[in-house]
Design an enzyme around this catalytic site. Structure first.
Site, PDB file in Angstrom:
ATOM      1  N   GLU A 144       0.739  -1.238  -0.081  1.00  0.00           N
ATOM      2  CA  GLU A 144      -0.120   0.036  -0.051  1.00  0.00           C
ATOM      3  C   GLU A 144       0.902   1.240  -0.002  1.00  0.00           C
ATOM      4  O   GLU A 144       0.541   2.230   0.818  1.00  0.00           O
ATOM      5  CB  GLU A 144      -0.882  -0.007   1.192  1.00  0.00           C
ATOM      6  CG  GLU A 144      -2.081  -1.101   1.150  1.00  0.00           C
ATOM      7  CD  GLU A 144      -2.686  -1.135   2.572  1.00  0.00           C
ATOM      8  OE1 GLU A 144      -3.898  -1.139   2.336  1.00  0.00           O
ATOM      9  OE2 GLU A 144      -2.182  -1.089   3.679  1.00  0.00           O
TER      10      GLU A 144
HETATM   11  C1  ACM Z   1      -1.854  -5.358   3.998  1.00  0.00           C
HETATM   12  O1  ACM Z   1      -3.054  -5.927   4.497  1.00  0.00           O
HETATM   13  N1  ACM Z   1      -2.045  -3.862   3.752  1.00  0.00           N
HETATM   14  C2  ACM Z   1      -0.794  -6.036   3.653  1.00  0.00           C
END
Ligand code: ACM
Length: 489
Positions: free
Chosen positions: A301
């Site tokens: 992310e």
């Molecule tokens: C995640 O759930 N951002 C690895």
């Protein structure tokens, strides 16, 4: 006549690879019971003696001619996992043999479930032979210490709870936007500023591990054959680091602490040399504190890092992990870049997001499977769950069991899998009791997926064995969700 509390030989979670019952060979634990073991297996033998003492009330010494024998059998086939074991229960005694101490430990976890959980007037073990070994080498749980911190005592307790199901890795998510939870020599503000009061979600998750506390946890894990996998998440999820050291932003301007649950707004600066000096220092320190083979570098992310910066960053940082003797694990976004040969992408999305993980597998990389819709223990069980999130859907117990890691990604089959892991993100979880409520029983399902041969797994069998396990959670003081999907005894 068998004692009423005696279990069937196959009433074990995870279900062993091979179970051959012999009802004529039940073993009545005698008052003079003792345990014998080679010196290298003394600690495991002492654990077994302790379990026997608790349920029989007998003294249970360790001596050279015990009716319960632990054998290290180094002549066993070299292709066998060190976690494999053979358990023979006969009328005149019990023999547990394994190629290594971790196999004996796994066998003792099996024996523990065949014993009653509480003291009984007569203790009988069911006769027969179990031959067992894991499907995958890596069977993990992940705990997020960044959104809410849990004390070393809580983490030790969680290690105890997972080890009985033969899970062998605990991945600690140590850093994120809301907190930095591991003391790093030379960078004191990380934990002074971002690991204390007011950190975590709503400022309600304060705390951090000193380097000594972390080392103690690693050593404790070793006694339960649980390897700690530390995660330093980067280049995103770094607001806490930037609050402590504003020079880690591109413009060097101070940033505000964040206690909300947003993601994707922070990034290390790929174009600054200070970034790499910091990252290399952190990797060196964490690697030095971690005897296990893995160091997790996050990589997920990174929504405010450009694709080019992400590539620049990862291409410089991945070799640092190898330089300090560790094997890199990263969330699957990492597979967008050329990976060092030993690097392990960890798949976490629901749908295949791009071809990166399959390409890595094709190039010989091993993969850890953690699809959010089946293994994210922070998802609510159902609409009535008081804790948890639901962005990956509701996750009942059957749904957490009834899937297979070798089917999840085209191009990532059995031979490409290092194993399976169940992450537990802690946005809504303020205590160990909350953590246990979300983990149990779904983490038990993931443990069986990781250990038991695929062809032998069925939901009706798991459901029955899990229902029978309920009183054990109670006796252990472990909180769990009494899911209506299960007939609890
Ligand atoms: C995640 O759930 N951002 C690895």
């Amino acid at each position: 006549m068998s004692a009423p509390t005696m279990r069937q030989l196959g009433d074990v979670i995870p279900l062993p690879a091979s179970v051959r019952s012999d009802p004529a060979a039940d073993f009545r634990v005698p008052s003079g019971v003792s345990v014998s073991a080679a010196p290298a297996a003394a600690a495991v033998a002492d654990e077994l003696a302790g379990l026997l003492r608790r349920v029989t009330g007998f003294r249970v010494p360790r001596d050279d001619d015990g009716v319960i024998r632990l054998r290290l059998d180094e002549t066993v086939d070299e292709a066998k996992s060190p976690e494999s074991y053979r358990l023979d229960i006969a009328a005149d005694g019990v023999t547990l043999s394994a190629p290594a101490a971790q196999g004996l430990f796994a066998g003792v976890q099996t024996l523990r479930q065949l014993l009653p959980e509480t003291a009984q007037a007569e203790v009988v073990l069911p006769g027969g032979r179990i031959e067992d070994e894991p499907r995958f080498a890596y069977r993990g749980a992940m705990l997020d210490l960044a959104r809410h911190f849990y004390s070393p005592a809580d983490i030790r307790s969680y290690i105890d709870s997972i080890a009985q199901f033969k899970l062998n890795h605990l991945h600690l998510h140590l850093t994120d936007d809301q907190g930095w939870r591991l003391e790093i020599e030379g960078w004191p503000r990380l934990t002074e500023v971002s690991g204390g009061e007011g950190t975590g979600i709503d400022g309600q998750g304060p705390g951090h591990l000193t380097a000594a506390e972390y080392a103690d946890l690693v050593a404790y894990g070793e006694t339960r054959f649980v390897t700690i996998v530390p995660e330093i998440d980067m280049p995103g999820h770094v607001n806490a680091a930037q609050v402590a050291y504003p020079e880690l932003t591109c413009d060097g301007e101070p940033v505000q602490p964040r206690t909300d649950a947003e993601v994707g707004y922070s990034s290390l600066c790929a174009s600054k040399e200070e970034t790499y000096a910091f990252v290399e220092d952190v990797i060196r320190v964490v690697a030095g504190l971690t005897p296990g083979p893995f160091l997790h570098i996050g990589g997920d992310e990174a929504l405010s890092t450009t694709a080019e910066d992400y590539r620049t960053f990862m291409t410089r940082v991945l070799p640092m992990v190898g330089k300090y003797g560790k094997r890199a694990i990263g969330w699957h976004e990492m597979a967008a870049v050329e990976l060092p040969p030993t690097a392990v992408p960890q798949f976490w999305r629901i749908e295949p997001v791009d071809a990166g993980v399959a390409r890595a597998a094709e190039n010989g990389h091993q993969v850890i499977m953690s699809p959010a819709d089946r293994s994210y223990l922070d998802m609510k069980y159902d609409e009535s769950s008081p804790l948890g999130l639901d962005w990956a859907g509701l996750l009942g117990v059957e749904r957490s069991y009834d899937w297979d890691p070798a089917d999840r990604l085209p191009g990532v089959g059995e031979e490409s899998l290092l194993g399976v892991e169940a992450p537990l993100w802690s946005e809504t979880l303020r205590s160990l009791a909350d953590v246990e409520y979300m983990a149990f029983p779904r983490l038990v399902a993931i443990a069986e997926i990781g250990w038991t041969p695929r062809a032998d797994r069925t939901w009706p069998s798991f459901r029955r064995r899990l229902g029978a396990f309920g009183p054990r959670f109670g006796a252990q003081g472990v909180n769990f969700h009494r899911s209506p999907e299960i007939d609890w005894t």
